[in-house]
Write an enzyme that holds these catalytic residues in place. Structure first.
Site, short mmCIF file in Angstrom:
data_model
loop_
_atom_site.label_atom_id
_atom_site.label_comp_id
_atom_site.label_asym_id
_atom_site.label_seq_id
_atom_site.Cartn_x
_atom_site.Cartn_y
_atom_site.Cartn_z
N LYS A 10 1.29 -0.77 -0.38
CA LYS A 10 -0.03 -0.04 0.05
C LYS A 10 0.92 1.46 0.18
O LYS A 10 1.57 1.26 0.49
CB LYS A 10 -0.64 -0.07 1.62
CG LYS A 10 -1.62 1.13 1.28
CD LYS A 10 -3.26 1.35 2.68
CE LYS A 10 -3.76 2.25 2.32
NZ LYS A 10 -4.41 2.32 3.74
N LYS A 36 -2.24 -1.66 -4.05
CA LYS A 36 -2.87 -0.41 -4.13
C LYS A 36 -1.86 0.76 -3.75
O LYS A 36 -1.24 0.79 -3.08
CB LYS A 36 -4.00 -0.37 -2.73
CG LYS A 36 -4.82 0.38 -1.99
CD LYS A 36 -5.12 0.63 -1.14
CE LYS A 36 -6.42 1.86 -0.54
NZ LYS A 36 -6.66 2.21 1.29
C1 PBG Z 1 -7.58 3.72 5.30
C2 PBG Z 1 -7.98 3.29 3.64
C3 PBG Z 1 -7.11 3.94 2.82
C4 PBG Z 1 -7.83 3.06 1.75
C5 PBG Z 1 -8.59 2.57 2.19
N1 PBG Z 1 -8.69 2.30 3.51
C6 PBG Z 1 -7.02 5.75 2.73
C7 PBG Z 1 -5.89 6.18 3.16
O1 PBG Z 1 -5.04 4.97 3.51
O2 PBG Z 1 -5.54 6.73 3.68
C8 PBG Z 1 -8.25 4.68 0.50
C9 PBG Z 1 -8.93 4.34 -0.64
C10 PBG Z 1 -9.31 4.60 -1.72
O3 PBG Z 1 -9.11 5.92 -1.65
O4 PBG Z 1 -10.13 4.39 -2.33
N2 PBG Z 1 -6.59 2.74 6.05
#
Ligand code: PBG
Length: 355
Positions: free
Chosen positions: A224, A277
């Site tokens: 991520k 992601k």
């Molecule tokens: C939180 C989380 C996020 C997303 C999914 N879980 C945001 C972040 O890490 O700030 C983002 C999902 C998206 O942008 O569609 N941990």
């Protein structure tokens, strides 16, 4: 002189598969291969298509909020709404009717319930456990995946506990474990840790097993990245960081080898599915990870990727449906077995021929 088409030419124009007589003209090049032969008709293209997107590939992320009768569109995510549980259940009826088999749930938590330690995140009767119970009762076959992270519950808008401007790792993992247990207890099929703390997959796996939740799976957000593509999602959950950024825990967009290291750790610690992601700016990472592991690979087509398509389409600059399918097909072609996407309902409609 105007020539009318011969019967075989007419059939070719109509798109039928016909064997062409070899032309006698001297203009014909001596080519052993003519790749265009396989692109000539939709029937041929369909027959040799390598990647086919199906509704079974999709997980639909959904936002839940407190109250009754609430349905609020997220301004930066046209077509996506935050629902109170009563209306969420109605919406899920439609989602299930479209053949979508899995949802990922995210909560909008009121400020008054937020604190630095994310205490509300493991409230056994909190918003997510309540929602999971109601959804699994009404739709037992639907896979319900819950996000495990502190940010929606954090007064700091971070995925971990903050001390002196730093995000504490091990103290945060202890909270994530409690959160995952609360979700398992409520009936979640899988938990999806999205926080990027070190060691959380192993800690959650051990705790789930110790409590008897051996069949609750872990969808690990393994690679991520610290991405600006999450902006609209943070609007949806009102969860933007109150200071700084997430670069001390989410990955540097410049790194690929490190993604394999993260995947290695998560597999060793017990992940069932590993995730990349965002998706679009990281297709190479999806591809590498798919080649690297025999676990299923998921990719998250995130909020900013969705918002860009919606915005350009609203201007009339691109064709939304075609771009949507092209994008999701590319994510699958790169190696994703599973795709989280806010387009899930629209894709399901297109694939079923409804649109
Ligand atoms: C939180 C989380 C996020 C997303 C999914 N879980 C945001 C972040 O890490 O700030 C983002 C999902 C998206 O942008 O569609 N941990």
């Amino acid at each position: 002189m105007v020539l009318s088409p011969s019967p075989s030419e007419a059939a070719a124009i109509a798109g039928d598969l016909v064997v062409q007589p070899s032309p006698a003209s001297s203009a014909v090049l001596p080519l052993a291969h003519r790749p265009r032969r396989l692109r000539r008709t939709e029937g041929l293209r369909r027959m040799v298509r390598e990647t086919v997107l199906t509704v079974a590939d999709l997980i639909y992320p959904m936002f839940v909020m407190e109250g009754r009768g609430q349905r609020q569109e997220v301004p930066s995510m046209p077509g996506c709404y935050r629902y109170s549980l009563d209306l969420l259940l109605e919406e899920i009826r439609e989602v299930v009717g479209l053949g979508i088999g899995a949802i990922a749930l995210f909560p909008l938590i009121p400020d008054a319930q937020k604190d630095n330690a994310g205490t509300e995140s493991y409230n056994p009767t909190g918003l997510i456990p309540q929602a999971v119970r109601a959804i699994k009762q009404a739709f037992p076959q639907l896979l319900v995946i819950t996000d495990v992270a502190l940010d929606p519950y954090s007064s700091m808008g971070h995925d971990g506990i903050v001390e002196d401007g730093e995000i504490l790792n091990d103290e945060t993992v202890a909270v994530l474990v409690k959160q995952a247990l609360a979700h398992a207890e409520a009936g979640a099929d899988m938990v999806a840790p999205s926080d990027m703390m070190d060691g959380r997959i192993g800690a959650i796996r051990q705790a789930l097993d110790a409590e008897g939740w051996i069949n609750v799976g872990i969808l690990a957000y393994s690679a991520k990245y610290a991405s600006a593509y999450y902006g609209p999602f943070r609007d949806a959950l009102e969860s933007a960081p109150k200071f700084g950024d997430k670069k001390t825990y989410q990955m540097d967009p410049a790194n690929a080898a490190e993604a394999l290291k993260e995947v290695d750790l998560d597999i060793a610690e017990g992940a069932d599915i590993v995730m990349v992601k965002p998706a679009l700016a990281y297709l190479d990472i999806i591809h590498r990870i798919k080649q690297y592991t025999n676990l299923p690979v998921a990719a998250y087509n995130v909020s900013g990727e969705y918002a860009m398509v919606k915005a350009a389409a609203a201007q009339g600059w691109i064709d939304e449906q075609t771009v949507m399918l092209e994008t999701l097909t590319s994510i699958k072609r790169a190696g994703a077995d599973v795709i989280l996407t806010y387009f899930a309902k629209e894709v399901a409609r297109v694939l079923s021929g409804e649109r």
